[in-house]
Design a protein around this motif. Sequence first.
Motif, PDB file in Angstrom:
ATOM      1  N   LYS A   1      55.671  58.136  53.146  1.00  0.00           N
ATOM      2  CA  LYS A   1      55.002  57.989  54.443  1.00  0.00           C
ATOM      3  C   LYS A   1      55.978  58.327  55.574  1.00  0.00           C
ATOM      4  N   GLY A   2      55.511  58.995  56.586  1.00  0.00           N
ATOM      5  CA  GLY A   2      56.350  59.317  57.757  1.00  0.00           C
ATOM      6  C   GLY A   2      57.263  60.497  57.488  1.00  0.00           C
ATOM      7  N   GLU A   3      57.978  60.882  58.538  1.00  0.00           N
ATOM      8  CA  GLU A   3      58.863  62.041  58.476  1.00  0.00           C
ATOM      9  C   GLU A   3      60.272  61.635  58.045  1.00  0.00           C
ATOM     10  N   MET A   4      60.882  62.411  57.192  1.00  0.00           N
ATOM     11  CA  MET A   4      62.303  62.235  56.918  1.00  0.00           C
ATOM     12  C   MET A   4      63.090  62.883  58.052  1.00  0.00           C
ATOM     13  N   LYS A   5      64.292  62.405  58.288  1.00  0.00           N
ATOM     14  CA  LYS A   5      65.135  63.039  59.295  1.00  0.00           C
ATOM     15  C   LYS A   5      66.204  63.915  58.639  1.00  0.00           C
ATOM     16  N   PHE A   6      66.718  63.451  57.506  1.00  0.00           N
ATOM     17  CA  PHE A   6      67.817  64.176  56.880  1.00  0.00           C
ATOM     18  C   PHE A   6      67.383  64.932  55.628  1.00  0.00           C
ATOM     19  N   LEU A   7      66.637  64.258  54.763  1.00  0.00           N
ATOM     20  CA  LEU A   7      66.429  64.801  53.423  1.00  0.00           C
ATOM     21  C   LEU A   7      65.179  65.663  53.311  1.00  0.00           C
ATOM     22  N   ASP A   8      65.355  66.794  52.656  1.00  0.00           N
ATOM     23  CA  ASP A   8      64.236  67.607  52.181  1.00  0.00           C
ATOM     24  C   ASP A   8      64.779  68.420  51.011  1.00  0.00           C
ATOM     25  N   GLY A   9      64.030  69.362  50.549  1.00  0.00           N
ATOM     26  CA  GLY A   9      64.444  70.111  49.363  1.00  0.00           C
ATOM     27  C   GLY A   9      65.810  70.760  49.513  1.00  0.00           C
ATOM     28  N   GLU A  10      66.048  71.370  50.665  1.00  0.00           N
ATOM     29  CA  GLU A  10      67.312  72.083  50.839  1.00  0.00           C
ATOM     30  C   GLU A  10      68.506  71.135  50.924  1.00  0.00           C
ATOM     31  N   SER A  11      68.371  70.067  51.695  1.00  0.00           N
ATOM     32  CA  SER A  11      69.530  69.172  51.813  1.00  0.00           C
ATOM     33  C   SER A  11      69.743  68.404  50.507  1.00  0.00           C
TER      34      SER A  11
ATOM     35  N   TYR B   1      78.816  60.933  59.368  1.00  0.00           N
ATOM     36  CA  TYR B   1      79.719  61.029  60.513  1.00  0.00           C
ATOM     37  C   TYR B   1      80.375  59.697  60.846  1.00  0.00           C
ATOM     38  N   SER B   2      79.593  58.619  60.889  1.00  0.00           N
ATOM     39  CA  SER B   2      80.173  57.344  61.313  1.00  0.00           C
ATOM     40  C   SER B   2      81.111  56.759  60.251  1.00  0.00           C
ATOM     41  N   PHE B   3      81.115  57.308  59.053  1.00  0.00           N
ATOM     42  CA  PHE B   3      82.122  56.916  58.049  1.00  0.00           C
ATOM     43  C   PHE B   3      83.343  57.830  58.129  1.00  0.00           C
ATOM     44  N   LEU B   4      83.272  58.858  58.946  1.00  0.00           N
ATOM     45  CA  LEU B   4      84.387  59.783  59.184  1.00  0.00           C
ATOM     46  C   LEU B   4      84.898  60.430  57.898  1.00  0.00           C
TER      47      LEU B   4
ATOM     48  N   SER C   1      77.055  50.611  58.396  1.00  0.00           N
ATOM     49  CA  SER C   1      75.949  51.462  58.794  1.00  0.00           C
ATOM     50  C   SER C   1      75.810  51.397  60.300  1.00  0.00           C
ATOM     51  N   SER C   2      75.478  52.523  60.911  1.00  0.00           N
ATOM     52  CA  SER C   2      75.324  52.536  62.356  1.00  0.00           C
ATOM     53  C   SER C   2      74.093  53.343  62.732  1.00  0.00           C
ATOM     54  N   GLN C   3      73.550  52.922  63.855  1.00  0.00           N
ATOM     55  CA  GLN C   3      72.272  53.425  64.338  1.00  0.00           C
ATOM     56  C   GLN C   3      72.203  54.950  64.370  1.00  0.00           C
ATOM     57  N   ILE C   4      73.330  55.576  64.744  1.00  0.00           N
ATOM     58  CA  ILE C   4      73.289  56.998  65.013  1.00  0.00           C
ATOM     59  C   ILE C   4      73.029  57.824  63.759  1.00  0.00           C
ATOM     60  N   ASP C   5      73.431  57.342  62.593  1.00  0.00           N
ATOM     61  CA  ASP C   5      73.264  58.168  61.391  1.00  0.00           C
ATOM     62  C   ASP C   5      73.051  57.367  60.124  1.00  0.00           C
ATOM     63  N   GLU C   6      72.584  56.108  60.248  1.00  0.00           N
ATOM     64  CA  GLU C   6      72.336  55.334  59.031  1.00  0.00           C
ATOM     65  C   GLU C   6      71.279  56.012  58.167  1.00  0.00           C
ATOM     66  N   TYR C   7      70.421  56.789  58.798  1.00  0.00           N
ATOM     67  CA  TYR C   7      69.374  57.457  58.020  1.00  0.00           C
ATOM     68  C   TYR C   7      69.961  58.460  57.025  1.00  0.00           C
TER      69      TYR C   7
END
Lengths: 319, 319, 319, 319
Positions: free
Chosen positions: D261-271, D225-228, D53-59
Amino acid sequence: MSKWYEEELEPGLRAQYGLKKILHSGQSKFQTVDIVDLEPFGRTLLVDGLIQSSQIDEYVYHEALVHPALLSHPCPKSVFIGGGGEGSTAREVLRHATVERCLMVDIDEDVVKFCRENLPENAAAWTDPRFELVIADAKATLENSPTNFDVIIMDLDDPLEGGPCYQLYSVEFYQTVKRKLNPGGIFITQSGQAGITRHHLVWSPVYSTLKQVFPAVKAYTQAVYSFLDEWGWNIASTDESISPLLLSPEEVDKRIAARIKGEMKFLDGESYTGLYCLSKKHRQTLAAETAVLSIEKGTFAVMHSQGLCVAEAGSAEVS
Amino acid sequence: MSKWYEEELEPGLRAQYGLKKILHSGQSKFQTVDIVDLEPFGRTLLVDGLIQSSQIDEYVYHEALVHPALLSHPCPKSVFIGGGGEGSTAREVLRHATVERCLMVDIDEDVVKFCRENLPENAAAWTDPRFELVIADAKATLENSPTNFDVIIMDLDDPLEGGPCYQLYSVEFYQTVKRKLNPGGIFITQSGQAGITRHHLVWSPVYSTLKQVFPAVKAYTQAVYSFLDEWGWNIASTDESISPLLLSPEEVDKRIAARIKGEMKFLDGESYTGLYCLSKKHRQTLAAETAVLSIEKGTFAVMHSQGLCVAEAGSAEVS
Amino acid sequence: MSKWYEEELEPGLRAQYGLKKILHSGQSKFQTVDIVDLEPFGRTLLVDGLIQSSQIDEYVYHEALVHPALLSHPCPKSVFIGGGGEGSTAREVLRHATVERCLMVDIDEDVVKFCRENLPENAAAWTDPRFELVIADAKATLENSPTNFDVIIMDLDDPLEGGPCYQLYSVEFYQTVKRKLNPGGIFITQSGQAGITRHHLVWSPVYSTLKQVFPAVKAYTQAVYSFLDEWGWNIASTDESISPLLLSPEEVDKRIAARIKGEMKFLDGESYTGLYCLSKKHRQTLAAETAVLSIEKGTFAVMHSQGLCVAEAGSAEVS
Amino acid sequence: MSKWYEEELEPGLRAQYGLKKILHSGQSKFQTVDIVDLEPFGRTLLVDGLIQSSQIDEYVYHEALVHPALLSHPCPKSVFIGGGGEGSTAREVLRHATVERCLMVDIDEDVVKFCRENLPENAAAWTDPRFELVIADAKATLENSPTNFDVIIMDLDDPLEGGPCYQLYSVEFYQTVKRKLNPGGIFITQSGQAGITRHHLVWSPVYSTLKQVFPAVKAYTQAVYSFLDEWGWNIASTDESISPLLLSPEEVDKRIAARIKGEMKFLDGESYTGLYCLSKKHRQTLAAETAVLSIEKGTFAVMHSQGLCVAEAGSAEVS
């Protein structure tokens, strides 16, 4: 650079060479053979992924291999080359005006064929009337040779386990060599990496093995840039009163002038002297070396991808 | 190996070293400084990404740098070191019983600090009462020195354009050096890569520049495994009748025994002799070299990532 | 593996592919062109050192590029391809039974020639009677075309500064495109890397630029393994009542069955739906994007070896 | 860049990441653990040389792992995490307001310790009163747990032969999991690489194995991405009438708003919808997959440095 050729020099040490062109790449009966153009070294032969010789400095290796041996002999007429498939060793031998016959025995027809097609600098050697090529096992051919030789040169791959030539680094083979040399005959063999950290792997074991067989043996080294280290050789004389192993620089220059056609690039009296000046560390290793490489006893130097080892019968100790 | 340290040796030639540990990594006022443990070389100092010295064979470089200079002098008492921040050069100087004062002037406090913390083999040098450390510009410090020296040693980075020390490879600096040497004084400077293909970049220009200033100059080379090539030095004497540059092997061994504490690992009479035996190719380059490195004329050797060039005033010719 | 092909994906991120064979390697008038066999990807075309397409998964890229566009159109008869020199895009277009004419305009004769010789999977396309090839500038050819098209496809290199095609990613070119489309015409363009960290470099600026010209635009993405990231496209319709950009999965499957010869490997109704499902992050970027790529205003997306930037007239801001 | 971290993604495919800093590097009882700063990815955890896992896209990875499972459940109160030592999985679980207890069982104390020290973004999770950490074998702990769970999450390393967790990818373990789930319970497990060329190695065998045990199973993928490559997961429900595996995008957005709680960065209904849209090729592989991973039968997915294989009892077939 997008294309690279990568060589593992030792575990944890890689070199990468910009790869400009692949001229030949294939698998022979014995090994993989690549002839490529490398950015830093020009046209280069690699066997099993290891650089054998490259355009930019192959003359250093081949002048250091051939001429000390032939110059030590008072008048070398017949020369046997084991290996040398690339043709450069024969080219240097044939520059000696005294040489009447040069027999080269290489086991790998593909190496010979592809080098002949792709290394134009050796073209003259292949068609010299004094030159004879046999595709066969050098050991068997030498044993069965009806004639003896003034100089025997081993221009081989390193003793890779399972490779085609580790038996040519053994006390048994050296006894054959000695029997097949004329009085005052000279033997020279390439002996692998010989820098300050790796000369104990092949170079010093070959030295101590030759000492079992020959009355006079000398080990020497020379930096070869495209090998990224010093390289090592061992030279032996059947009779130092006829063929002394160490000549003065003046005598070397005199013999070169008298016998060798064309200009040398690397070797002359002074650089010859440098070949034989070993570091304190190298000489300590030679003095302490006790290994005897033997087919019968199952002790031989083998090179693995994970380093080199001198294997004792039934037990392998990785260096 | 997952972690690697990569060095570009020349365009199209990369080396990668297995990286075991980073002990220090930072940016000083002048350069990037890394002290790391490398799989093939052990603890290693790299400046601007180039190996300066590594545990496995730093003794080869430092014995070849220090002892030929001090041994040539009949009785070296005062020694000036320019650069040398790592401490190994001072360590070798201080092994000489005749030395009463060793002044080291390095411009980069960080190199000194981090090497002192991380290279325990030099610990004794830093606290030797004869040793003096000044963090300053070596050129200015030498110019303003109230006293002269018996031996001056330049243990510098290569003359990188924009780097901290290319002015220390110039005819103007060498005139200062000569003025600051006692009668019979010896000057020695590291002179960059010196293998068969790259010795014309820095080594031979430094040689021909020194010839403008000193009556006696010699260039020499030695393979250094962790530099993956031969390395080069130039040595000069203000008066060869007092301090001859070439001693016999016997004389070297005698002086070592008389003056140097502890055992050498690399250098003795025979390997000393080998340092000075140059190849035919190297000698041809020295003989033909006409470059004079000069701050005033704007001609100096600079090393770019794309190779090296000798820049003439107003025009750069890449070698 | 001894031989490697190396690609810099972004600064500090390199991929190395085992290089089995070089089939062609040369410099065309516009770019370097390599066709090679790579260990992980099979036969692969690289332009300026960047993978354009590889045997193992070129179908993912080409099915995702061609079919959403042609399927959106009620009955695509005439198709213009800009770029596409490799032939795979034409191959996919010609699978549509409705297509009567496919005009491909590529500027680089060498790419076309060498791909035609070395990529047998596209052989049928080159000789299809509906196929027409012109070696010329796609922009000028489209502007001067006497006829209009139902679908225009841009299968180009990334907008490399100084490369042959950055002007084809501009509001001016998109106005030409719109003028040259028949009513209900569809435009599709490849739009560079589109993963979670790099989709703002080309993909979203192309999206916002197209929005200046077309009433309906959609951006979509798909992971392409041999590109080691998600890839991006932008599709536009001149009239969504004729050619809606988003079809239901059932409608996609129905149109595929009715129109396309042979089996698809990647695309069907479900994967088509997946193309258009963007992450929250991607949609936020699209919503916030304001760049307009323009030749006149000097604002265009350019890709450097040091990353990408959107250059404003007179000022470059590196992303 | 001088320092690089190198990962072998598959034979003949290497990635190299610029290495800015090593924060921790060591050997735990089970595996090598590196926490480093990488030029392209930021702070990154690598286990046995593979990026976890890496900071840039672990989320992306962690939102895709945790939320589909918890959102499928009508009201998840108790959650079991196997593995997850880094802390990010727990962090995402604890964002759900319904969760009353989150038990994390990781076998490797060092991973937990060093991540806790070096990954500040997860700090809140470690001290949340609902969070419980046990250093132990997840299998034994789950078997002996006196209570059942609403959701069980397996956030494990890939099933490396000889590694700590290949038994957690087996029909026997999945039977335990099912027994330990409350009615309507959800199970989710990471399932390795899932791109177009490698999804048959772990992802589809895990899918077919879960089908032996659970009435409802879905496999899904997402580019990281970081798993290529695309990554894969498998999710299962004990009872789809309580916990349906596929929600509408609107329902997903509604549940996110109500519970997280809080905002998601990646996931929502469409993704979320995109996660479940598989390519034709992926679905063909799932449909054809017959492997059942079993400890008893000795059939399990193992990953070697030379690729992956599904080993049948007494015979290994390398994929």
